[in-house]
Motif scaffolding. Structure first.
Motif, PDB file in Angstrom:
ATOM      1  N   GLU A 168       2.164  58.778 -42.618  1.00  0.00           N
ATOM      2  CA  GLU A 168       3.015  59.182 -43.727  1.00  0.00           C
ATOM      3  C   GLU A 168       2.759  60.585 -44.449  1.00  0.00           C
ATOM      4  OE1 GLU A 168       6.180  58.187 -44.483  1.00  0.00           O
ATOM      5  OE2 GLU A 168       6.113  56.827 -42.866  1.00  0.00           O
ATOM      6  N   LEU A 169       3.301  61.178 -45.175  1.00  0.00           N
ATOM      7  CA  LEU A 169       3.084  62.266 -45.879  1.00  0.00           C
ATOM      8  C   LEU A 169       2.997  61.794 -47.163  1.00  0.00           C
ATOM      9  CD1 LEU A 169       5.461  65.136 -44.946  1.00  0.00           C
ATOM     10  CD2 LEU A 169       3.336  64.929 -44.518  1.00  0.00           C
ATOM     11  N   SER A 170       2.058  62.046 -48.042  1.00  0.00           N
ATOM     12  CA  SER A 170       1.852  61.562 -49.505  1.00  0.00           C
ATOM     13  C   SER A 170       1.734  62.806 -50.275  1.00  0.00           C
ATOM     14  CB  SER A 170       0.686  60.999 -49.608  1.00  0.00           C
ATOM     15  OG  SER A 170      -0.540  61.680 -49.488  1.00  0.00           O
ATOM     16  N   GLN A 171       2.215  62.601 -51.553  1.00  0.00           N
ATOM     17  CA  GLN A 171       2.047  63.548 -52.513  1.00  0.00           C
ATOM     18  C   GLN A 171       0.738  64.219 -52.741  1.00  0.00           C
ATOM     19  OE1 GLN A 171       4.470  65.234 -54.819  1.00  0.00           O
ATOM     20  NE2 GLN A 171       2.407  66.519 -54.919  1.00  0.00           N
ATOM     21  N   GLY A 172       0.423  65.458 -52.577  1.00  0.00           N
ATOM     22  CA  GLY A 172      -1.152  65.913 -52.637  1.00  0.00           C
ATOM     23  C   GLY A 172      -1.146  66.390 -53.986  1.00  0.00           C
ATOM     24  N   GLU A 173      -2.641  66.887 -54.281  1.00  0.00           N
ATOM     25  CA  GLU A 173      -3.005  67.331 -55.578  1.00  0.00           C
ATOM     26  C   GLU A 173      -2.606  68.761 -55.850  1.00  0.00           C
ATOM     27  OE1 GLU A 173      -6.951  66.041 -55.412  1.00  0.00           O
ATOM     28  OE2 GLU A 173      -6.506  63.804 -55.640  1.00  0.00           O
ATOM     29  N   GLY A 174      -1.949  69.322 -54.877  1.00  0.00           N
ATOM     30  CA  GLY A 174      -1.778  71.043 -54.918  1.00  0.00           C
ATOM     31  C   GLY A 174      -0.595  71.269 -55.657  1.00  0.00           C
ATOM     32  N   GLY A 175       0.271  70.504 -56.255  1.00  0.00           N
ATOM     33  CA  GLY A 175       1.395  70.687 -56.941  1.00  0.00           C
ATOM     34  C   GLY A 175       2.676  69.934 -55.959  1.00  0.00           C
ATOM     35  N   PRO A 176       3.722  70.347 -56.699  1.00  0.00           N
ATOM     36  CA  PRO A 176       4.850  69.965 -56.174  1.00  0.00           C
ATOM     37  C   PRO A 176       5.474  70.506 -54.545  1.00  0.00           C
ATOM     38  CG  PRO A 176       5.621  71.050 -57.897  1.00  0.00           C
ATOM     39  CD  PRO A 176       4.163  71.036 -57.971  1.00  0.00           C
ATOM     40  N   ALA A 177       5.830  69.800 -53.950  1.00  0.00           N
ATOM     41  CA  ALA A 177       6.255  70.291 -52.426  1.00  0.00           C
ATOM     42  C   ALA A 177       7.233  71.427 -52.522  1.00  0.00           C
ATOM     43  CB  ALA A 177       6.797  69.044 -51.368  1.00  0.00           C
ATOM     44  N   ILE A 178       7.130  72.335 -51.612  1.00  0.00           N
ATOM     45  CA  ILE A 178       7.911  73.301 -51.483  1.00  0.00           C
ATOM     46  C   ILE A 178       9.121  72.893 -50.587  1.00  0.00           C
ATOM     47  CG2 ILE A 178       8.291  75.882 -50.780  1.00  0.00           C
ATOM     48  CD1 ILE A 178       5.453  76.157 -51.436  1.00  0.00           C
ATOM     49  N   TYR A 179      10.442  73.339 -50.933  1.00  0.00           N
ATOM     50  CA  TYR A 179      11.567  73.202 -50.038  1.00  0.00           C
ATOM     51  C   TYR A 179      12.519  74.441 -49.664  1.00  0.00           C
ATOM     52  CZ  TYR A 179      10.760  68.431 -51.931  1.00  0.00           C
ATOM     53  OH  TYR A 179       9.994  67.251 -52.213  1.00  0.00           O
ATOM     54  N   PRO A 180      13.117  74.283 -48.585  1.00  0.00           N
ATOM     55  CA  PRO A 180      13.379  73.168 -47.844  1.00  0.00           C
ATOM     56  C   PRO A 180      12.303  72.835 -46.962  1.00  0.00           C
ATOM     57  CG  PRO A 180      14.414  75.154 -46.811  1.00  0.00           C
ATOM     58  CD  PRO A 180      13.983  75.702 -48.352  1.00  0.00           C
ATOM     59  N   ALA A 181      12.441  71.367 -46.709  1.00  0.00           N
ATOM     60  CA  ALA A 181      11.174  71.117 -45.862  1.00  0.00           C
ATOM     61  C   ALA A 181      12.287  69.945 -44.967  1.00  0.00           C
ATOM     62  CB  ALA A 181      10.462  70.003 -46.925  1.00  0.00           C
ATOM     63  N   PRO A 182      11.231  69.460 -44.005  1.00  0.00           N
ATOM     64  CA  PRO A 182      11.959  68.727 -42.834  1.00  0.00           C
ATOM     65  C   PRO A 182      12.577  67.543 -43.523  1.00  0.00           C
ATOM     66  CG  PRO A 182       9.836  69.571 -42.187  1.00  0.00           C
ATOM     67  CD  PRO A 182       9.952  70.027 -43.310  1.00  0.00           C
ATOM     68  N   TRP A 183      12.113  66.893 -44.530  1.00  0.00           N
ATOM     69  CA  TRP A 183      12.894  65.571 -44.962  1.00  0.00           C
ATOM     70  C   TRP A 183      13.764  65.830 -46.185  1.00  0.00           C
ATOM     71  CZ3 TRP A 183       7.902  67.331 -46.319  1.00  0.00           C
ATOM     72  CH2 TRP A 183       7.742  67.383 -47.486  1.00  0.00           C
ATOM     73  N   SER A 184      13.967  67.029 -46.651  1.00  0.00           N
ATOM     74  CA  SER A 184      14.699  67.351 -47.723  1.00  0.00           C
ATOM     75  C   SER A 184      14.922  68.688 -48.102  1.00  0.00           C
ATOM     76  CB  SER A 184      14.132  66.656 -49.073  1.00  0.00           C
ATOM     77  OG  SER A 184      14.991  67.352 -50.328  1.00  0.00           O
ATOM     78  N   ASP A 185      16.360  69.147 -48.234  1.00  0.00           N
ATOM     79  CA  ASP A 185      16.496  70.596 -48.222  1.00  0.00           C
ATOM     80  C   ASP A 185      16.297  71.101 -49.588  1.00  0.00           C
ATOM     81  OD1 ASP A 185      17.823  72.008 -46.040  1.00  0.00           O
ATOM     82  OD2 ASP A 185      19.380  70.410 -46.300  1.00  0.00           O
ATOM     83  N   ASP A 186      16.140  70.413 -50.778  1.00  0.00           N
ATOM     84  CA  ASP A 186      15.807  70.841 -52.199  1.00  0.00           C
ATOM     85  C   ASP A 186      15.178  69.942 -52.936  1.00  0.00           C
ATOM     86  OD1 ASP A 186      17.839  68.984 -52.559  1.00  0.00           O
ATOM     87  OD2 ASP A 186      19.474  70.407 -52.794  1.00  0.00           O
ATOM     88  N   GLY A 187      14.387  68.759 -52.699  1.00  0.00           N
ATOM     89  CA  GLY A 187      13.772  67.793 -53.381  1.00  0.00           C
ATOM     90  C   GLY A 187      14.537  66.563 -53.626  1.00  0.00           C
ATOM     91  N   ARG A 188      15.892  66.749 -53.698  1.00  0.00           N
ATOM     92  CA  ARG A 188      16.715  65.301 -53.844  1.00  0.00           C
ATOM     93  C   ARG A 188      16.374  64.559 -52.665  1.00  0.00           C
ATOM     94  NH1 ARG A 188      22.239  66.227 -52.925  1.00  0.00           N
ATOM     95  NH2 ARG A 188      21.536  68.303 -52.151  1.00  0.00           N
ATOM     96  N   TYR A 189      16.641  63.252 -52.739  1.00  0.00           N
ATOM     97  CA  TYR A 189      16.175  62.060 -51.932  1.00  0.00           C
ATOM     98  C   TYR A 189      14.734  62.532 -51.279  1.00  0.00           C
ATOM     99  CZ  TYR A 189      18.373  65.904 -48.822  1.00  0.00           C
ATOM    100  OH  TYR A 189      19.099  66.994 -48.204  1.00  0.00           O
ATOM    101  N   SER A 190      13.971  62.947 -52.221  1.00  0.00           N
ATOM    102  CA  SER A 190      12.495  62.825 -51.903  1.00  0.00           C
ATOM    103  C   SER A 190      11.662  62.184 -52.688  1.00  0.00           C
ATOM    104  CB  SER A 190      11.992  64.536 -51.719  1.00  0.00           C
ATOM    105  OG  SER A 190      10.743  64.584 -51.463  1.00  0.00           O
ATOM    106  N   PHE A 191      10.781  61.260 -52.141  1.00  0.00           N
ATOM    107  CA  PHE A 191      10.271  60.299 -53.095  1.00  0.00           C
ATOM    108  C   PHE A 191       8.813  60.225 -52.605  1.00  0.00           C
ATOM    109  CE2 PHE A 191      14.670  59.163 -52.599  1.00  0.00           C
ATOM    110  CZ  PHE A 191      15.131  59.563 -53.907  1.00  0.00           C
ATOM    111  N   LEU A 192       8.052  61.052 -52.749  1.00  0.00           N
ATOM    112  CA  LEU A 192       6.742  61.052 -52.291  1.00  0.00           C
ATOM    113  C   LEU A 192       5.754  60.447 -53.437  1.00  0.00           C
ATOM    114  CD1 LEU A 192       6.279  65.044 -51.292  1.00  0.00           C
ATOM    115  CD2 LEU A 192       6.127  62.944 -49.873  1.00  0.00           C
ATOM    116  N   LEU A 193       4.784  59.510 -52.670  1.00  0.00           N
ATOM    117  CA  LEU A 193       3.986  58.748 -53.463  1.00  0.00           C
ATOM    118  C   LEU A 193       2.605  59.219 -53.217  1.00  0.00           C
ATOM    119  CD1 LEU A 193       4.572  54.998 -53.250  1.00  0.00           C
ATOM    120  CD2 LEU A 193       5.502  56.630 -54.848  1.00  0.00           C
ATOM    121  N   THR A 194       1.663  59.273 -53.996  1.00  0.00           N
ATOM    122  CA  THR A 194       0.157  59.628 -53.597  1.00  0.00           C
ATOM    123  C   THR A 194      -0.371  58.427 -52.799  1.00  0.00           C
ATOM    124  OG1 THR A 194      -0.752  58.365 -55.679  1.00  0.00           O
ATOM    125  CG2 THR A 194      -0.024  60.646 -56.023  1.00  0.00           C
TER     126      THR A 194
END
Ligand SMILES: C[S@@+](CC[C@H](N)C(=O)[O-])C[C@H]1O[C@@H](n2cnc3c(N)ncnc32)[C@H](O)[C@@H]1O
Length: 274
Positions: A168-194
């Motif tokens: 799985e992909l987890s939330q890292g320590e480098g800050g919020p993910a950049i979008y569009p990403a393969p699983w979400s276009d803009d950060g909606r419906y993205s629920f990353l956990l550490t």
């Protein structure tokens, strides 16, 4: 609501035809497709079939085992399990078009008898308690808000002592993910956990953790090698980009940047149903 957005995000409308066009352009014989013809495009996660093979080795199912693939996509990992271990695989996925493409590809490469594909959600699995001898999930949890239901359902449908393997992909320590990403276009419906939150969630569902692996270095190496190959040979004709729509290249670049800047971190967790 999030489920509808997730399905809309992954739906293309013409995916099967796009895959066939890609395979034809790459010189594959469409009338006699072999399972490994699909390898370059059917594993919808970083490091492709290599990541699937590593995860599969941790389950190493026997011929009589029935394994559940949660969030089975277009069925690449399920076909890898079925052809490598001759086990039976049941895949479940939210996206109707992916389920349809998975069934058609199973048919095209002669694996329909070993694989059953169901449309449904990881948070409400339509299976009896204790049915499966093992389960795995790859790059799915980031789209699932209700992790307690996700992990609880996986626990419920596994027999006692069975393995649940997550890549799985987890939330890292480098800050919020950049979008569009393969699983979400803009950060909606993205629920990353550490990683720690994921481990705690699995334990709360009743799983015993067997191992936790940081796949970040392997993932960064993969993206570097991919860039070198494109610089040397040009853009590939086959790849998961076929699944990702018009902004596929941007999503791919952001997936690499997210890993390289530690915004996301690839992890593999093996756990056991208590
Ligand atoms: C990045 S793809 C990975 C597909 C597949 N596991 C693979 O590695 O090739 C994410 C998949 O998760 C599915 N998905 C997302 N949320 C889900 C949910 N709540 N239940 C079932 N599938 C879900 C999507 O439809 C999509 O097929």
């Amino acid at each position: 609501m999030a489920d509808q957005e997730v399905e809309a995000h992954y739906s293309r409308g013409d995916l099967y035809q796009a895959i066939m066009d890609g395979l034809a352009a790459a010189g594959r014989d469409l009338a006699h497709l072999q399972p490994d013809d699909l390898d370059p495009l059917e594993h919808f996660h970083g490091r492709g079939v290599k990541a699937t093979a590593e995860l599969a080795a941790s389950l190493s199912p026997g011929r009589d085992d029935e394994i559940l693939d949660i969030g089975s996509g277009i069925g690449g990992p399920a076909r890898y399990f079925a052809r490598t271990y001759s086990c039976r695989v049941v895949g479940i996925d939210l996206t109707a078009e992916f389920c349809d493409v998975a069934r058609r590809l199973n048919q095209a490469v002669g694996l329909s008898d070993n694989i059953q594909i169901e449309q449904g959600s990881a948070t409400a699995l339509p299976f009896d308690d204790g049915r499966f001898d093992g389960a795995y999930t790859q790059n799915v949890s980031m789209n699932v808000e209700d992790k307690a239901a996700f992990f609880g359902e996986a626990h419920r449908v596994l027999r006692p002592g069975a393995t649940f393997a997550l890549s799985e992909l987890s939330q890292g320590e480098g800050g919020p993910a950049i979008y569009p990403a393969p699983w979400s276009d803009d950060g909606r419906y993205s629920f990353l956990l550490t990683e720690q939150q994921t481990v705690a969630g699995l334990e709360a569902a009743g799983f015993k953790i067997v191992s936790v692996k940081d796949n970040g270095p392997a993932m960064r190496q993969f993206f570097q090698a991919q860039r070198a190959a494109v610089a040397r040979d040009g853009a590939p004709k086959l790849g998961p980009f076929i699944l990702m729509g018009a902004n596929a290249r941007e999503k791919g670049r952001n997936a690499a940047q997210n890993q390289e800047e530690g915004r996301t971190r690839a992890i593999e967790i093996i756990c056991c149903r208590g």
